[in-house]
Design an enzyme around this catalytic site. Structure first.
Site, PDB file in Angstrom:
ATOM      1  N   ASP A 203      -4.646 -57.198 -43.068  1.00  0.00           N
ATOM      2  CA  ASP A 203      -3.566 -56.218 -42.927  1.00  0.00           C
ATOM      3  C   ASP A 203      -4.168 -54.979 -42.281  1.00  0.00           C
ATOM      4  O   ASP A 203      -5.026 -54.313 -42.859  1.00  0.00           O
ATOM      5  CB  ASP A 203      -2.996 -55.910 -44.318  1.00  0.00           C
ATOM      6  CG  ASP A 203      -2.137 -54.648 -44.369  1.00  0.00           C
ATOM      7  OD1 ASP A 203      -1.830 -54.071 -43.307  1.00  0.00           O
ATOM      8  OD2 ASP A 203      -1.783 -54.224 -45.484  1.00  0.00           O
TER       9      ASP A 203
ATOM     10  N   HIS B  28      -8.901 -59.065 -54.003  1.00  0.00           N
ATOM     11  CA  HIS B  28      -9.698 -59.196 -52.786  1.00  0.00           C
ATOM     12  C   HIS B  28     -10.233 -57.846 -52.321  1.00  0.00           C
ATOM     13  O   HIS B  28     -11.366 -57.754 -51.841  1.00  0.00           O
ATOM     14  CB  HIS B  28      -8.865 -59.852 -51.686  1.00  0.00           C
ATOM     15  CG  HIS B  28      -8.673 -61.331 -51.871  1.00  0.00           C
ATOM     16  ND1 HIS B  28      -8.785 -62.239 -50.842  1.00  0.00           N
ATOM     17  CD2 HIS B  28      -8.391 -62.060 -52.974  1.00  0.00           C
ATOM     18  CE1 HIS B  28      -8.566 -63.462 -51.307  1.00  0.00           C
ATOM     19  NE2 HIS B  28      -8.324 -63.371 -52.609  1.00  0.00           N
TER      20      HIS B  28
ATOM     21  N   HIS C 174     -18.122 -34.368 -49.586  1.00  0.00           N
ATOM     22  CA  HIS C 174     -18.817 -33.100 -49.379  1.00  0.00           C
ATOM     23  C   HIS C 174     -20.202 -33.391 -48.806  1.00  0.00           C
ATOM     24  O   HIS C 174     -20.917 -34.276 -49.290  1.00  0.00           O
ATOM     25  CB  HIS C 174     -18.959 -32.338 -50.706  1.00  0.00           C
ATOM     26  CG  HIS C 174     -19.724 -31.057 -50.580  1.00  0.00           C
ATOM     27  ND1 HIS C 174     -19.235 -29.963 -49.905  1.00  0.00           N
ATOM     28  CD2 HIS C 174     -20.946 -30.702 -51.035  1.00  0.00           C
ATOM     29  CE1 HIS C 174     -20.114 -28.987 -49.953  1.00  0.00           C
ATOM     30  NE2 HIS C 174     -21.167 -29.410 -50.632  1.00  0.00           N
TER      31      HIS C 174
ATOM     32  N   HIS D 246      -3.688 -51.260 -41.215  1.00  0.00           N
ATOM     33  CA  HIS D 246      -2.843 -50.086 -41.405  1.00  0.00           C
ATOM     34  C   HIS D 246      -2.486 -49.447 -40.063  1.00  0.00           C
ATOM     35  O   HIS D 246      -1.532 -48.673 -39.990  1.00  0.00           O
ATOM     36  CB  HIS D 246      -3.554 -49.059 -42.290  1.00  0.00           C
ATOM     37  CG  HIS D 246      -3.627 -49.461 -43.731  1.00  0.00           C
ATOM     38  ND1 HIS D 246      -3.966 -48.577 -44.740  1.00  0.00           N
ATOM     39  CD2 HIS D 246      -3.404 -50.651 -44.351  1.00  0.00           C
ATOM     40  CE1 HIS D 246      -3.950 -49.197 -45.907  1.00  0.00           C
ATOM     41  NE2 HIS D 246      -3.620 -50.462 -45.696  1.00  0.00           N
TER      42      HIS D 246
ATOM     43  N   HIS E 184      -7.576 -54.439 -44.451  1.00  0.00           N
ATOM     44  CA  HIS E 184      -8.032 -55.114 -45.667  1.00  0.00           C
ATOM     45  C   HIS E 184      -7.341 -56.459 -45.820  1.00  0.00           C
ATOM     46  O   HIS E 184      -6.339 -56.748 -45.152  1.00  0.00           O
ATOM     47  CB  HIS E 184      -7.792 -54.241 -46.908  1.00  0.00           C
ATOM     48  CG  HIS E 184      -6.359 -53.931 -47.199  1.00  0.00           C
ATOM     49  ND1 HIS E 184      -5.556 -54.741 -47.989  1.00  0.00           N
ATOM     50  CD2 HIS E 184      -5.568 -52.893 -46.806  1.00  0.00           C
ATOM     51  CE1 HIS E 184      -4.348 -54.216 -48.076  1.00  0.00           C
ATOM     52  NE2 HIS E 184      -4.324 -53.090 -47.364  1.00  0.00           N
ATOM     53  N   CYS E 185      -7.855 -57.268 -46.703  1.00  0.00           N
ATOM     54  CA  CYS E 185      -7.242 -58.546 -47.027  1.00  0.00           C
ATOM     55  C   CYS E 185      -6.080 -58.304 -47.982  1.00  0.00           C
ATOM     56  O   CYS E 185      -6.180 -57.474 -48.889  1.00  0.00           O
ATOM     57  CB  CYS E 185      -8.270 -59.480 -47.658  1.00  0.00           C
ATOM     58  SG  CYS E 185      -7.693 -61.185 -47.852  1.00  0.00           S
TER      59      CYS E 185
ATOM     60  N   HIS F 169     -17.528 -35.772 -54.178  1.00  0.00           N
ATOM     61  CA  HIS F 169     -17.729 -34.609 -55.034  1.00  0.00           C
ATOM     62  C   HIS F 169     -16.979 -34.683 -56.357  1.00  0.00           C
ATOM     63  O   HIS F 169     -16.683 -33.653 -56.976  1.00  0.00           O
ATOM     64  CB  HIS F 169     -17.409 -33.300 -54.307  1.00  0.00           C
ATOM     65  CG  HIS F 169     -18.286 -32.166 -54.743  1.00  0.00           C
ATOM     66  ND1 HIS F 169     -18.139 -31.530 -55.959  1.00  0.00           N
ATOM     67  CD2 HIS F 169     -19.348 -31.569 -54.144  1.00  0.00           C
ATOM     68  CE1 HIS F 169     -19.051 -30.582 -56.075  1.00  0.00           C
ATOM     69  NE2 HIS F 169     -19.810 -30.587 -54.984  1.00  0.00           N
TER      70      HIS F 169
ATOM     71  N   HIS G 153      -7.357 -66.218 -47.123  1.00  0.00           N
ATOM     72  CA  HIS G 153      -7.543 -64.817 -46.760  1.00  0.00           C
ATOM     73  C   HIS G 153      -6.622 -64.462 -45.591  1.00  0.00           C
ATOM     74  O   HIS G 153      -6.058 -65.338 -44.934  1.00  0.00           O
ATOM     75  CB  HIS G 153      -8.995 -64.552 -46.363  1.00  0.00           C
ATOM     76  CG  HIS G 153      -9.982 -64.801 -47.455  1.00  0.00           C
ATOM     77  ND1 HIS G 153     -10.181 -63.919 -48.492  1.00  0.00           N
ATOM     78  CD2 HIS G 153     -10.825 -65.843 -47.685  1.00  0.00           C
ATOM     79  CE1 HIS G 153     -11.117 -64.399 -49.311  1.00  0.00           C
ATOM     80  NE2 HIS G 153     -11.521 -65.571 -48.848  1.00  0.00           N
TER      81      HIS G 153
ATOM     82  N   MET H 153     -13.282 -56.559 -49.679  1.00  0.00           N
ATOM     83  CA  MET H 153     -12.765 -57.105 -48.423  1.00  0.00           C
ATOM     84  C   MET H 153     -11.893 -56.097 -47.687  1.00  0.00           C
ATOM     85  O   MET H 153     -10.663 -56.173 -47.689  1.00  0.00           O
ATOM     86  CB  MET H 153     -11.989 -58.392 -48.696  1.00  0.00           C
ATOM     87  CG  MET H 153     -11.914 -59.291 -47.499  1.00  0.00           C
ATOM     88  SD  MET H 153     -11.304 -60.925 -47.954  1.00  0.00           S
ATOM     89  CE  MET H 153     -11.430 -61.734 -46.365  1.00  0.00           C
TER      90      MET H 153
ATOM     91  N   GLU I   3     -15.271 -27.363 -46.745  1.00  0.00           N
ATOM     92  CA  GLU I   3     -16.384 -27.636 -47.650  1.00  0.00           C
ATOM     93  C   GLU I   3     -16.286 -29.039 -48.235  1.00  0.00           C
ATOM     94  O   GLU I   3     -17.284 -29.716 -48.443  1.00  0.00           O
ATOM     95  CB  GLU I   3     -16.438 -26.603 -48.773  1.00  0.00           C
ATOM     96  CG  GLU I   3     -15.175 -26.523 -49.612  1.00  0.00           C
ATOM     97  CD  GLU I   3     -15.307 -25.548 -50.761  1.00  0.00           C
ATOM     98  OE1 GLU I   3     -16.378 -25.515 -51.394  1.00  0.00           O
ATOM     99  OE2 GLU I   3     -14.323 -24.806 -51.029  1.00  0.00           O
ATOM    100  N   THR I   4     -15.061 -29.476 -48.518  1.00  0.00           N
ATOM    101  CA  THR I   4     -14.801 -30.800 -49.089  1.00  0.00           C
ATOM    102  C   THR I   4     -13.492 -31.301 -48.501  1.00  0.00           C
ATOM    103  O   THR I   4     -12.561 -30.520 -48.298  1.00  0.00           O
ATOM    104  CB  THR I   4     -14.695 -30.716 -50.627  1.00  0.00           C
ATOM    105  OG1 THR I   4     -15.917 -30.180 -51.152  1.00  0.00           O
ATOM    106  CG2 THR I   4     -14.457 -32.083 -51.253  1.00  0.00           C
TER     107      THR I   4
END
Length: 373
Positions: free
Chosen positions: A128, A176, A286, A130, A165-166, A337, A125, A181, A310-311
């Protein structure tokens, strides 16, 4: 290990792909040409205790001091998760939860993570971020085989909410991730959050919701299959993944995890910050009966937040922040939604809000009665 893999029908060559061959993608290229050195002299070290979602670790909303080194530890756990009654997945997790814990630091801080892969696990494993710059988000510097640990430090120089994340390489990256993960980190501006007019805003509570698409194989009778470990589940799961259609979509690891006793809680008048992440598929959030008073596009706190949404969208590989001040008591449904995914696949949560009802905002003028001819 190889005996186990042979027993479940995988070749020795594939065994190497899962272990040594993955590590063969050396990190030397990322550390051989060291130029600018870190200047960490005199910086305070602070230990952050990570907690299970939907909660966030103890943190300050504003911090005006010198950058700090925020120390954290996460243990990788390969484990079975029951995503709905009688339906199980062989998950891969950071610290045993889906999603992994939320981390919170401030702009300019250094994140120093100790990542442990216990010898009881089967797979290689890594992680990473971002939010990080270089070396595949740290993924190239953090590959650990079972029984190993690694320490990564990176500078948190871009305020916002970000997925981690992996990503061990090749087909193992999506496998993964769809096995659960991933998690998120929030990098707060030193002077805190600002609204669309540049005015300082704070929150009374914050919740982290991780949306997960699961791809669970069925047997010839149409029943969901159950496997002894994540290696045994891999070949069948990859076939389901190729269809690009999740069989289940959960918030925080299980259908209904944030409903009933697990519902997020607030009071009328409280301002709540929601951080919502999706590591693979796109989503659209939403709050039924409420709104996004402030929504930071893409989760970037350098962006001017949009108002009264709203969304709001959460792209695959994003964590997005939204803020709302509750005005009415009751149960609020917090949903994806695409209502098929929310109602039929499980992408739904609740916020339970206490307080006094305001008839000026909404009132049932007349209860249901028979229509008069």
């Amino acid at each position: 290990m190889s005996h186990l893999l042979k027993k479940i029908g995988l070749s020795v060559a594939f065994t190497l792909t899962l272990s040594t061959a993955v590590i063969a993608e050396s990190a030397e290229g990322y550390i051989a040409n060291i130029g600018i050195q870190s200047n960490l002299e005199g910086l305070e070290r602070v230990k952050q205790i990570l907690v299970a979602p939907p909660f966030l670790p103890i943190h300050q909303q504003k911090y005006s001091g010198k950058p700090r080194i925020i120390e954290m530890e996460m243990i990788i756990e390969e484990k079975e998760i029951e995503v709905e009654p009688g339906v199980f997945v062989q998950a891969m997790t950071f610290d045993g939860t889906n999603p992994g814990p939320m981390m919170v630091v401030h702009e300019g801080d250094y994140v120093e993570l100790t990542l442990k892969n216990p010898k009881t696990n089967l797979l290689v494993h890594n992680i990473d971020f971002h939010a990080a710059t270089g070396a595949l988000g740290g993924g190239a510097l953090t590959k650990v085989a079972p029984g190993e640990q690694v320490v990564l430090r990176f500078k948190a120089d871009k305020p916002g909410t970000y997925v981690y994340h992996c990503a061990p390489g090749g087909v193992m990256v999506p496998y993964h991730v769809v096995a659960g993960m991933y998690g998120a980190i929030m990098i707060l501006p030193k002077d805190g959050l600002k609204d669309n007019k540049g005015k300082s805003v704070t929150y009374d509570k914050a919740y982290y919701v991780g949306e997960q698409g699961w791809y669970i194989p069925k047997d010839h009778e149409g029943k969901y299959q159950r496997y002894p470990n994540s290696v045994a589940a891999m070949n069948d799961t990859l076939k389901v993944m190729r269809k690009l259609t999740p069989t289940h979509i959960t918030y925080n690891g299980k259908k209904g995890a944030l409903i009933g006793k697990g519902a997020m809680k607030a009071k009328v008048g409280e301002t709540v910050l929601f951080i919502h992440s999706q590591a693979n598929e796109d989503s659209r959030i939403h709050l039924i009966g409420g709104h996004g008073d402030l929504v930071w596009p893409g989760g970037s706190f350098n962006n001017t937040p949009t108002v009264d949404r709203e969304t709001w969208s959460v792209l695959g590989g994003e964590a997005v922040a939204a803020m709302y001040t509750f005005k009415q008591p009751g149960i609020y449904a917090y949903v994806n939604h695409n209502l098929i995914e929310a109602i039929m696949l499980g992408a739904a949560a609740h916020v339970s809000v206490e307080g006094e009802w305001n008839n000026d905002l909404m009132e049932q003028v007349q209860p249901p009665s028979k229509i008069k001819n």
